[in-house]
Design an enzyme around this catalytic site. Sequence first.
Site, PDB file in Angstrom:
ATOM      1  N   LYS A 280      83.780  68.477  36.125  1.00 25.07           N
ATOM      2  CA  LYS A 280      83.414  67.315  36.935  1.00 25.07           C
ATOM      3  C   LYS A 280      82.688  67.724  38.208  1.00 25.07           C
ATOM      4  O   LYS A 280      83.197  68.510  39.012  1.00 25.07           O
ATOM      5  CB  LYS A 280      84.678  66.515  37.263  1.00 25.07           C
ATOM      6  CG  LYS A 280      84.431  65.166  37.917  1.00 25.07           C
ATOM      7  CD  LYS A 280      85.750  64.426  38.089  1.00 25.07           C
ATOM      8  CE  LYS A 280      85.564  63.025  38.629  1.00 25.07           C
ATOM      9  NZ  LYS A 280      86.864  62.328  38.804  1.00 25.07           N
TER      10      LYS A 280
ATOM     11  N   GLU B  33      90.686  60.864  31.248  1.00 24.05           N
ATOM     12  CA  GLU B  33      90.576  61.970  32.206  1.00 24.05           C
ATOM     13  C   GLU B  33      91.940  62.624  32.420  1.00 24.05           C
ATOM     14  O   GLU B  33      92.953  61.937  32.607  1.00 24.05           O
ATOM     15  CB  GLU B  33      90.036  61.427  33.527  1.00 24.05           C
ATOM     16  CG  GLU B  33      89.868  62.463  34.626  1.00 24.05           C
ATOM     17  CD  GLU B  33      89.310  61.870  35.914  1.00 24.05           C
ATOM     18  OE1 GLU B  33      88.986  62.644  36.820  1.00 24.05           O
ATOM     19  OE2 GLU B  33      89.200  60.617  36.002  1.00 24.05           O
TER      20      GLU B  33
ATOM     21  N   CYS C 222      84.677  60.102  34.590  1.00 27.20           N
ATOM     22  CA  CYS C 222      85.046  59.030  35.511  1.00 27.20           C
ATOM     23  C   CYS C 222      83.972  58.759  36.579  1.00 27.20           C
ATOM     24  O   CYS C 222      82.948  58.147  36.292  1.00 27.20           O
ATOM     25  CB  CYS C 222      86.392  59.357  36.144  1.00 27.20           C
ATOM     26  SG  CYS C 222      87.220  57.924  36.909  1.00 27.20           S
TER      27      CYS C 222
END
Length: 263
Positions: free
Chosen positions: A109, A40, A142
């Site tokens: 995200k 990430e 994540c």
Amino acid sequence: MPALFQTSARPGDKPANVAAIERAAAAAAATGAQIITFPELYLTGYNLGTRLRDLAEPIDGPSVAAISEIARTHGIAIVLGMPERDGDRVFNTALAVDATGAVAGRYRKIHLFGEDEPGIFTPGEGLTVIKVGPFKVGLAICYDIEFPELARALVRGGADLIAVPTANMLPYTEVPTTAVRARALENGVAVIYANLIGTDGPLTYTGGSAIVGFDGHDRCRAGFETQALLSCTTESVLPSADPHPLASTQLRDVRPEALFVVD
């Protein structure tokens, strides 16, 4: 053949991180890997606070052009995390470049973690599944993989592999093992989980990067502190027959009409 690179990023040094991407992509391609996933925000480093807004680039910026050239030169698809600028907004983005160097897709995200990420990034609003080589790749970042709903939606969208650039840190040691294996097992999908290592200010990353097969079993896993380039065969991570006797049937068997919240 999928691959991942577990490593630490050079904070704020995009040229150094792009150079590391090239070395790892070249090494993975030499083993026959068709796709490699990096952690990430690996382009810049993760724990930079609001400085990430200044380091963010658009998808047509110079760093993505350099990564595209790496993918084309070595004939390998690349998935990595970067801060993406789009006008006044900045996103925590997973970029996917195919083996020809073309941008195959991006994912922004959705589930922003903790107190800091929401102050830096705009949350994404849609899922991404793309065709890369032999894989139908769903992208997550994540914290996203800790939400069963997101993985299930990606599989319903056609994904047979979920690539997850990650910056998981202490004390969340069970995420790389328990959560990632569960997402694979309950959906019959392979998962590439590429984490950072090392200490970054107050953060200590947990490592533990892995490629998990459709049956929830590790095909390869890195340690918690060491740099690692991992790969495994395509045949080992995807079911070899349809239907495969070990593949999850939860997607078929779930009865959403019977699920409800108890007051």
